[in-house]
Design an enzyme around this catalytic site. Structure first.
Site, PDB file in Angstrom:
ATOM      1  CD  GLU A 184      13.407  26.765  28.851  1.00 33.70           C
ATOM      2  OE1 GLU A 184      14.136  25.758  28.840  1.00 33.70           O
ATOM      3  OE2 GLU A 184      13.767  27.873  29.304  1.00 33.70           O
ATOM      4  CE  LYS A 186      13.329  31.261  30.791  1.00 38.87           C
ATOM      5  NZ  LYS A 186      14.537  31.610  30.002  1.00 38.87           N
ATOM      6  CE  LYS A 247      16.823  24.304  30.587  1.00 39.03           C
ATOM      7  NZ  LYS A 247      16.388  25.617  30.302  1.00 39.03           N
ATOM      8  CD  GLU A 296      22.625  25.078  31.182  1.00 39.88           C
ATOM      9  OE1 GLU A 296      21.521  24.747  30.718  1.00 39.88           O
ATOM     10  OE2 GLU A 296      22.777  25.968  32.033  1.00 39.88           O
ATOM     11  CG  ASN A 318      22.780  28.917  29.585  1.00 38.12           C
ATOM     12  OD1 ASN A 318      22.302  29.709  28.753  1.00 38.12           O
ATOM     13  ND2 ASN A 318      22.240  28.704  30.770  1.00 38.12           N
ATOM     14  CD  GLU A 354      21.462  24.910  27.271  1.00 37.80           C
ATOM     15  OE1 GLU A 354      21.478  23.684  27.375  1.00 37.80           O
ATOM     16  OE2 GLU A 354      21.631  25.671  28.257  1.00 37.80           O
ATOM     17  CB  SER A 355      20.217  31.379  26.830  1.00 41.62           C
ATOM     18  OG  SER A 355      19.994  30.354  27.755  1.00 41.62           O
TER      19      SER A 355
HETATM   20  O1  LIG Z   1      14.625  32.193  27.338  1.00 44.11           O
HETATM   21  P1  LIG Z   1      15.891  31.969  26.600  1.00 44.11           P
HETATM   22  O2  LIG Z   1      16.862  33.087  26.708  1.00 44.11           O
HETATM   23  O3  LIG Z   1      15.618  31.592  25.162  1.00 44.11           O
HETATM   24  O4  LIG Z   1      16.621  30.677  27.293  1.00 44.11           O
HETATM   25  C1  LIG Z   1      16.059  29.397  27.244  1.00 44.11           C
HETATM   26  C2  LIG Z   1      16.929  28.451  28.071  1.00 44.11           C
HETATM   27  O5  LIG Z   1      18.159  28.331  27.441  1.00 44.11           O
HETATM   28  C3  LIG Z   1      17.101  28.927  29.524  1.00 44.11           C
HETATM   29  O6  LIG Z   1      15.836  28.992  30.090  1.00 44.11           O
HETATM   30  C4  LIG Z   1      18.005  28.036  30.361  1.00 44.11           C
HETATM   31  C5  LIG Z   1      19.149  27.453  29.945  1.00 44.11           C
HETATM   32  N1  LIG Z   1      19.720  26.717  30.932  1.00 44.11           N
HETATM   33  C6  LIG Z   1      18.950  26.825  32.018  1.00 44.11           C
HETATM   34  C7  LIG Z   1      19.071  26.222  33.284  1.00 44.11           C
HETATM   35  C8  LIG Z   1      18.102  26.469  34.208  1.00 44.11           C
HETATM   36  C9  LIG Z   1      17.012  27.318  33.932  1.00 44.11           C
HETATM   37  C10 LIG Z   1      16.867  27.903  32.677  1.00 44.11           C
HETATM   38  C11 LIG Z   1      17.827  27.661  31.720  1.00 44.11           C
END
Ligand SMILES: O=P(O)(O)OC[C@@H](O)[C@@H](O)c1c[nH]c2ccccc12
Length: 401
Positions: A184, A186, A247, A296, A318, A354-355
């Site tokens: 990502e 970001k 995104k 998601e 997520n 995710e995340s």
């Molecule tokens: O930075 P991280 O913790 O690796 O997460 C990435 C991504 O999963 C996260 O930005 C995200 C997952 N779903 C979203 C929906 C909207 C905005 C952002 C997100």
């Protein structure tokens, strides 16, 4: 005026959301039979699903079809549609309200009168996701004025073909034996603040590609994530070959056209803010435009809903709640256990963890839980060299060379 209208089965009284260049709001709650008789219908999108239609009409037809004579009647209809939309969402367990609640317009008498008397009208968002959603609704209205749907459709017709997002994830998984990486781009987030000060989206994207990412995710929300559509465009035109996920917080079909016109190969659909009907419709629209859709989910209920919707190939779990910011990577494992996990394997869906994935152990943990792809931002974007960041995340160089 051009309107895309998701509707349900004939004869039902339902909220109908119209996407229009000039009248960019919900404009009426009509029975389908009346709308059918009032509009010329174009069922291209929905040849296999009679529940979805594209409707073209003139505003005058619309007023006539809705049986409203004046603008104040139209305002009442608009307001009623919002109320129906909220009720439908609540019935599906959706807590996020799509718009700030408002009092009934002057002169309203109807089914919501009594319910309103009992309920309170809270006018501030109850969490960050709701705040973003409310802001997005207004932002999209403004953006539509500048980029009418008709012009966007022309741009989409002339846009280069999309790249195969799902295929790239499967290939990477087979090539490396690890989950395919969606890396990502970001700069910041509401929960973590600024992640990288000297942020060059194209440089980061190229480093990710060299490092072996299968696909990239590019945040386009400006206000909360310091992203932008210009990043998506710049990355695409710099010749990056990885397919790109736009995104965004999609609340309106117009955004799907916009994402496609700006170079996306895939879009995100967040179950916490969209009803089943909207997801179904937006999925079909994405497919029609050659885009993959990542749906998601964050909890069991949303996962159950996603499994009930036909045509979903990619489901993201997520680990971060967008409502509370709470993070827990065992969420991925939990949602893949039992009956849901069985159905996912049966349908051969790709699940994206995710995340909050930082270490090779985290990757192994979600892979054991059953994911074939991961979506990672913070842990790799923060590194001085994001290419090396990827090797660190997997504990191994996964680049092609
Ligand atoms: O930075 P991280 O913790 O690796 O997460 C990435 C991504 O999963 C996260 O930005 C995200 C997952 N779903 C979203 C929906 C909207 C905005 C952002 C997100």
């Amino acid at each position: 005026m051009d309107a895309l209208v998701p509707v349900q089965s004939a004869g039902q009284r339902l909220p109908v959301r119209l996407v229009s260049a000039s009248l960019h709001r919900c404009i009426g709650s009509v029975s389908i039979r009346r709308s059918v008789s009032g509009f010329a219908m174009d069922t291209r999108i929905s040849s296999r699903a009679p529940s979805q239609f594209t409707i073209r009409s003139q505003q005058s037809d619309l007023k006539e079809s809705l049986g409203v004579a004046s603008s104040s009647d139209l305002r009442i209809k608009e307001w009623e549609v919002d109320m129906y939309q909220n009720e439908l969402a609540i019935s599906q367990g959706i807590r996020i309200r799509r718009k700030p609640p408002s009092k009934a317009p002057l002169g309203y008498t109807g089914p919501f009168e009594l319910r309103l008397l009992n309920g309170q009208v809270a006018d501030s968002p109850s969490n960050i996701l709701e705040e973003i959603t409310w802001f997005k609704d207004q932002e999209v209205s403004r953006m539509k004025e500048l980029n009418p749907l008709e012009a966007l459709k022309k741009a989409v017709e002339n846009a280069p073909p999309t790249r195969d997002f799902v295929g790239a994830l499967r290939t990477a998984h087979q090539r490396t034996g690890f989950p395919g990486l969606i890396a990502e781009v970001k700069k910041a987030s509401p929960s973590r603040g600024i992640l990288k000060e000297n942020f060059d989206p194209v440089e980061i994207a190229q480093a990710y590609e060299r490092g072996g990412a299968a696909c990239l995710s590019v945040l386009t929300d400006q206000k909360y994530f310091k992203g932008g559509f210009e990043n998506l465009e710049a990355i695409r035109s710099a010749g990056v070959k990885c397919p790109l996920l736009c995104k965004e917080f999609v609340v309106d079909p117009w955004q799907i056209y916009y994402a496609r016109a700006k170079g996306a190969d895939a879009v995100l659909l967040i179950a916490a803010i969209l009803t089943d009907l909207e997801i179904t419709y937006l999925l079909k629209l994405s497919k029609k435009l050659g885009l993959a859709a990542l749906v998601e989910v964050h909890d069991e209920r949303e996962m159950g809903r996603a499994l009930g919707i036909e045509g979903i190939e990619l489901v993201g779990i997520n680990n971060r709640s967008l409502e509370t910011f709470k993070v827990d990577i065992s969420n991925t494992k939990k949602l893949l256990e039992g009956e849901h996990g069985r159905q996912i394997r049966e349908k051969d869906m790709i699940v994206v963890g995710e995340s909050c994935l930082f270490t090779p152990d985290d990757i192994a943990y979600v892979q054991d839980a059953g994911v074939k792809a991961v979506l990672v931002g913070e842990s790799i974007v923060k590194q001085n060299d994001p290419e090396k960041g990827i090797a660190g995340l997997f504990g191994k160089n996964i680049s092609q060379t």
